[in-house]
Design a protein around this motif. Structure first.
Motif, PDB file in Angstrom:
ATOM      1  N   GLU A 125       0.800  -1.220   0.000  1.00 14.00           N
ATOM      2  CA  GLU A 125       0.000   0.000   0.000  1.00 14.00           C
ATOM      3  C   GLU A 125       0.834   1.271   0.000  1.00 14.00           C
ATOM      4  O   GLU A 125       0.284   2.361  -0.221  1.00 14.00           O
ATOM      5  N   GLU A 126       2.125   1.159   0.238  1.00 15.39           N
ATOM      6  CA  GLU A 126       2.975   2.347   0.334  1.00 15.39           C
ATOM      7  C   GLU A 126       2.909   3.147  -0.968  1.00 15.39           C
ATOM      8  O   GLU A 126       3.119   2.613  -2.059  1.00 15.39           O
ATOM      9  N   ASP A 127       2.585   4.425  -0.851  1.00 16.11           N
ATOM     10  CA  ASP A 127       2.449   5.323  -2.007  1.00 16.11           C
ATOM     11  C   ASP A 127       1.426   4.816  -3.018  1.00 16.11           C
ATOM     12  O   ASP A 127       1.490   5.172  -4.205  1.00 16.11           O
ATOM     13  N   GLY A 128       0.496   3.970  -2.546  1.00 17.01           N
ATOM     14  CA  GLY A 128      -0.561   3.480  -3.430  1.00 17.01           C
ATOM     15  C   GLY A 128      -0.110   2.458  -4.447  1.00 17.01           C
ATOM     16  O   GLY A 128      -0.748   2.291  -5.493  1.00 17.01           O
ATOM     17  N   PHE A 129       0.982   1.727  -4.138  1.00 15.19           N
ATOM     18  CA  PHE A 129       1.554   0.824  -5.140  1.00 15.19           C
ATOM     19  C   PHE A 129       0.526  -0.150  -5.709  1.00 15.19           C
ATOM     20  O   PHE A 129       0.449  -0.336  -6.935  1.00 15.19           O
ATOM     21  N   ALA A 130      -0.255  -0.800  -4.863  1.00 12.73           N
ATOM     22  CA  ALA A 130      -1.198  -1.817  -5.358  1.00 12.73           C
ATOM     23  C   ALA A 130      -2.199  -1.214  -6.333  1.00 12.73           C
ATOM     24  O   ALA A 130      -2.539  -1.828  -7.356  1.00 12.73           O
ATOM     25  N   PHE A 131      -2.682  -0.014  -6.047  1.00 12.43           N
ATOM     26  CA  PHE A 131      -3.649   0.640  -6.932  1.00 12.43           C
ATOM     27  C   PHE A 131      -2.991   1.023  -8.258  1.00 12.43           C
ATOM     28  O   PHE A 131      -3.586   0.858  -9.329  1.00 12.43           O
ATOM     29  N   ALA A 132      -1.755   1.523  -8.176  1.00 12.91           N
ATOM     30  CA  ALA A 132      -1.028   1.860  -9.400  1.00 12.91           C
ATOM     31  C   ALA A 132      -0.712   0.610 -10.213  1.00 12.91           C
ATOM     32  O   ALA A 132      -0.757   0.635 -11.452  1.00 12.91           O
ATOM     33  N   ASP A 188      11.302   5.341  -7.902  1.00 13.30           N
ATOM     34  CA  ASP A 188       9.990   5.530  -8.523  1.00 13.30           C
ATOM     35  C   ASP A 188       8.972   4.656  -7.793  1.00 13.30           C
ATOM     36  O   ASP A 188       9.049   3.428  -7.839  1.00 13.30           O
ATOM     37  N   PRO A 189       7.996   5.245  -7.092  1.00 17.00           N
ATOM     38  CA  PRO A 189       7.121   4.450  -6.224  1.00 17.00           C
ATOM     39  C   PRO A 189       6.227   3.477  -6.974  1.00 17.00           C
ATOM     40  O   PRO A 189       5.783   2.487  -6.383  1.00 17.00           O
ATOM     41  N   TRP A 190       5.967   3.740  -8.228  1.00 15.37           N
ATOM     42  CA  TRP A 190       5.066   2.859  -8.987  1.00 15.37           C
ATOM     43  C   TRP A 190       5.805   1.948  -9.959  1.00 15.37           C
ATOM     44  O   TRP A 190       5.191   1.223 -10.735  1.00 15.37           O
ATOM     45  N   ALA A 191       7.127   1.964  -9.939  1.00 14.63           N
ATOM     46  CA  ALA A 191       7.895   1.064 -10.795  1.00 14.63           C
ATOM     47  C   ALA A 191       7.660  -0.381 -10.376  1.00 14.63           C
ATOM     48  O   ALA A 191       7.494  -0.685  -9.188  1.00 14.63           O
ATOM     49  N   LEU A 192       7.660  -1.279 -11.345  1.00 11.82           N
ATOM     50  CA  LEU A 192       7.385  -2.689 -11.093  1.00 11.82           C
ATOM     51  C   LEU A 192       8.684  -3.431 -10.766  1.00 11.82           C
ATOM     52  O   LEU A 192       9.779  -2.891 -10.916  1.00 11.82           O
ATOM     53  N   ASP A 193       8.534  -4.663 -10.315  1.00 10.21           N
ATOM     54  CA  ASP A 193       9.703  -5.348  -9.742  1.00 10.21           C
ATOM     55  C   ASP A 193      10.867  -5.508 -10.707  1.00 10.21           C
ATOM     56  O   ASP A 193      12.028  -5.425 -10.320  1.00 10.21           O
ATOM     57  N   ASN A 194      10.581  -5.739 -12.003  1.00 10.12           N
ATOM     58  CA  ASN A 194      11.691  -5.983 -12.932  1.00 10.12           C
ATOM     59  C   ASN A 194      12.477  -4.716 -13.273  1.00 10.12           C
ATOM     60  O   ASN A 194      13.528  -4.791 -13.896  1.00 10.12           O
ATOM     61  N   ALA A 404       0.579   6.426 -20.389  1.00 11.00           N
ATOM     62  CA  ALA A 404       1.704   7.020 -19.668  1.00 11.00           C
ATOM     63  C   ALA A 404       1.942   6.369 -18.317  1.00 11.00           C
ATOM     64  O   ALA A 404       3.082   6.315 -17.845  1.00 11.00           O
ATOM     65  N   VAL A 405       0.893   5.844 -17.665  1.00 10.38           N
ATOM     66  CA  VAL A 405       1.089   5.231 -16.352  1.00 10.38           C
ATOM     67  C   VAL A 405       1.917   3.957 -16.453  1.00 10.38           C
ATOM     68  O   VAL A 405       2.550   3.544 -15.477  1.00 10.38           O
ATOM     69  N   ALA A 406       1.943   3.364 -17.635  1.00  9.58           N
ATOM     70  CA  ALA A 406       2.688   2.118 -17.849  1.00  9.58           C
ATOM     71  C   ALA A 406       3.869   2.337 -18.776  1.00  9.58           C
ATOM     72  O   ALA A 406       4.253   1.444 -19.539  1.00  9.58           O
ATOM     73  N   CYS A 407       4.465   3.517 -18.713  1.00 14.74           N
ATOM     74  CA  CYS A 407       5.590   3.820 -19.587  1.00 14.74           C
ATOM     75  C   CYS A 407       6.493   4.844 -18.912  1.00 14.74           C
ATOM     76  O   CYS A 407       6.024   5.885 -18.450  1.00 14.74           O
ATOM     77  N   ARG A 408       7.777   4.528 -18.828  1.00 17.13           N
ATOM     78  CA  ARG A 408       8.787   5.422 -18.264  1.00 17.13           C
ATOM     79  C   ARG A 408      10.148   4.927 -18.749  1.00 17.13           C
ATOM     80  O   ARG A 408      10.244   3.864 -19.357  1.00 17.13           O
ATOM     81  N   GLY A 409      11.170   5.684 -18.451  1.00 14.17           N
ATOM     82  CA  GLY A 409      12.487   5.334 -18.958  1.00 14.17           C
ATOM     83  C   GLY A 409      13.036   4.032 -18.438  1.00 14.17           C
ATOM     84  O   GLY A 409      13.952   3.448 -19.032  1.00 14.17           O
TER      85      GLY A 409
END
Length: 436
Positions: A125-132, A188-194, A404-409
Motif C-alpha cells: 500500500e505504500e504510495d498506493g503501489f497496489a492501486f497503481a 519511482d514508487p510505482w515502478a514494477l519489480d523488474n 503514460a502510467v505504464a511507460c517510463r524510462g
C-alpha cells in the motif's frame, strides 16, 4: 510535499482513465464480436475485460481491502497461467453483460478500499503501489485489446485524430560517450519489480540512431532483397522467415503497381515514408540491422540514451526530465492510432538529441529478459520472475497504444522474438572506439 490525498487523487485519475479506455475498446463492438477469438495469439476481448476485473478483485478488494470475494468461483477461469490464449474461447466465460456487471461491482468496492487505505505502512500500500499496479495492469491489457482490434476483420470501429507530420526529419546517429550511469530505479514508487533495483552500469562509447527506423528505410531493405538473403539472418531467424513466409512487415500490402499500403484497424492506408516501421518481429529487426551494417542496441544502451543527462550525470525518469509526458513530448495513450512521423516531438528528445524514445513504437533490443542484480519478486512471481531466462527479448519505450502510467524510462517489456502483432519497431546502434 506530496500528501496521501495528492496520491489518492492521482490514483483515482489513472484508475478512471484505464477503465474509460477498457470501456471504449469493448463498447465499440457487439457481443458476438466481444466473444470471438480474432487470432489464436489473442484472447477474446470479453476474457480480457473480466480478467481485468478479477485481478482488481484479487489485489484491491480481497488483499488490500480484506473484503469478502465478489466471484471467487471464476478465479481459475481468469488465471492467465492456467489457460493459454488459444484455449480460452472454449472456457465457460462470463458473457459480455456478466463481465461488465462484474467489473463494475469490483470497481465500486475498489473505490471504497482506496478511500480507506492509508497509502502507507504495508509495502503493497505504500504510495498506493497496489492501486497503481492495477491501473498499469489494466492499461497493459488495454494495449493488448488494441492489438486484438488490429487483428480483427471487418470495418473500422475505432477513431482518433491523425498522428502529427513533420518536415524536420532527424537523420543519422547520435554518439553516446563511454561511461557509467544508473540503470533501473529504487525511487519511482510505482515502478514494477523488474525495473528494480537501481544499479551502476558501465558502457563503452556507441552510436545510436537519432530516430526509429522508418517505413522508407525499411522499404530499401526489402528492395535490396533483405527477405531473400539468409546471410542477413540468424539461423533460427531464417528458418522462421521461411516457415512463416515473411516478406514484409505484418499488415503491409504491395498493390503490384509500385505502391505499398498498410492495413490499420480495418482501414487501408498508403504507407507514409517518415513513420516508424511497426509490426516487425525481432528477427526482422535484427536482419535489417545487419543489412545496415549495424546491430540492435542492448537494453542498457537504450536506457543510457534515454535517461542519462550528460550535464548533471544523473538518470532522468524520461528523456526530457522527470515530469510526466505531455502531448507535446510523446505519442502515448491511444491518442492516435498510428506512430507519428519521426521528428514530430522535438520537446521529447533526450539531452543528446535522440528522438522518440518514448511512445510511437516499442523498440526491440538485443537483450534477453533477465533480472537485474539483486532482483526480488514483488508482489508475485508471475509478473516477471517466471519469464526470466525464457525465450524473450526486451522491448523498451512504449508505443502509441501504451498509456503514460505504464511507460517510463525504466519500464521493461518483453516478448518472443517471433511476435509481430505487438506495436513494435526498432532503431539501430553500432560500436565506436572506446576513447570517444
Amino acid at each position: 510535499m506530496t500528501t496521501p490525498e495528492d496520491v489518492r487523487s492521482r490514483l483515482a485519475e489513472v484508475l478512471t482513465r484505464a477503465r474509460d479506455r477498457s470501456t471504449a475498446l469493448t463498447d465499440c463492438v457487439d457481443d458476438d464480436d466481444l466473444a470471438t477469438q480474432h487470432s489464436p495469439l489473442m484472447s477474446p476481448l470479453v476474457w480480457d475485460l473480466a480478467h481485468i476485473g478479477n485481478q482488481e478483485e484479487l489485489w484491491l478488494v480481497r488483499d488490500v481491502g480484506g473484503r469478502e470475494p465478489v466471484r471467487c468461483d471464476i478465479d481459475e477461469l481468469y488465471d492467465a497461467f492456467a489457460h493459454p490464449r488459444s484455449t480460452r474461447p472454449s472456457l465457460p466465460l462470463l458473457n459480455p453483460a456478466e463481465a461488465r456487471s462484474y467489473v463494475a461491482q469490483v470497481r465500486d468496492k475498489a473505490w471504497d478500499v482506496l478511500d480507506r487505505s492509508p497509502l502507507r505502512g504495508r509495502r503493497l500500500e505504500e504510495d498506493g503501489f497496489a492501486f497503481a499496479m492495477i491501473a498499469q495492469h489494466e492499461q497493459q491489457h488495454d494495449e493488448t485489446m488494441l492489438a486484438t482490434h488490429q487483428l480483427r476483420r471487418g470495418p473500422s470501429v475505432l477513431t482518433a485524430s491523425a498522428a502529427p507530420r513533420t518536415t524536420a526529419v532527424p537523420r543519422g546517429e547520435v554518439v553516446v560517450p563511454a561511461g557509467d550511469f544508473e540503470m533501473g530505479t529504487d525511487t519511482d514508487p510505482w515502478a514494477l519489480d523488474n525495473e528494480r533495483p537501481a544499479h551502476r552500469v558501465t558502457l563503452p562509447a556507441f552510436a545510436i540512431d537519432a530516430a526509429p527506423v522508418t517505413n522508407a528505410q525499411y522499404l530499401e531493405f526489402i528492395a535490396d532483397g533483405g527477405y531473400r538473403r539468409p546471410e542477413l539472418w540468424t539461423e533460427r531467424g531464417w528458418a522462421h522467415r521461411v516457415a512463416a513466409e515473411l516478406d514484409a512487415p505484418q499488415f503491409w500490402v504491395d498493390d503490384g503497381a509500385g505502391s505499398w499500403w498498410r492495413r490499420a484497424f480495418g482501414a487501408m492506408e498508403p504507407l507514409r515514408d517518415h513513420q516508424p516501421v511497426v509490426h516487425v518481429c525481432w528477427f526482422e529487426a535484427q536482419a535489417y540491422a545487419r543489412w545496415a551494417g549495424k546491430r540492435l542496441p542492448t537494453e542498457a544502451e537504450w536506457e543510457r540514451a534515454a535517461r542519462w543527462d550528460p550535464v548533471s550525470g544523473r538518470s532522468r525518469r524520461f528523456p526530457w526530465g522527470d515530469d510526466e509526458p505531455t502531448a507535446e513530448q510523446a505519442n502515448l495513450g491511444q491518442r492516435h492510432l498510428e506512430p507519428a512521423e519521426i521528428g514530430a516531438y522535438p520537446a521529447g528528445a533526450s539531452p543528446l538529441g535522440v528522438h522518440q524514445l518514448i511512445g510511437d513504437v516499442w523498440e526491440w533490443t538485443s537483450s534477453d529478459f533477465l533480472p537485474y542484480p539483486g532482483f526480488s519478486a514483488f508482489p508475485y512471481r508471475e509478473y516477471s520472475e517466471v519469464f526470466h531466462g525464457g525465450d524473450y527479448k526486451v522491448l523498451r519505450g512504449g508505443s502509441f497504444g501504451t498509456d503514460a502510467v505504464a511507460c517510463r524510462g525504466t519500464f521493461r517489456n518483453w516478448d518472443h522474438p517471433v511476435r509481430r502483432q505487438i506495436f513494435a519497431g526498432f532503431r539501430c546502434a553500432r560500436d565506436l572506439e572506446q576513447d570517444v
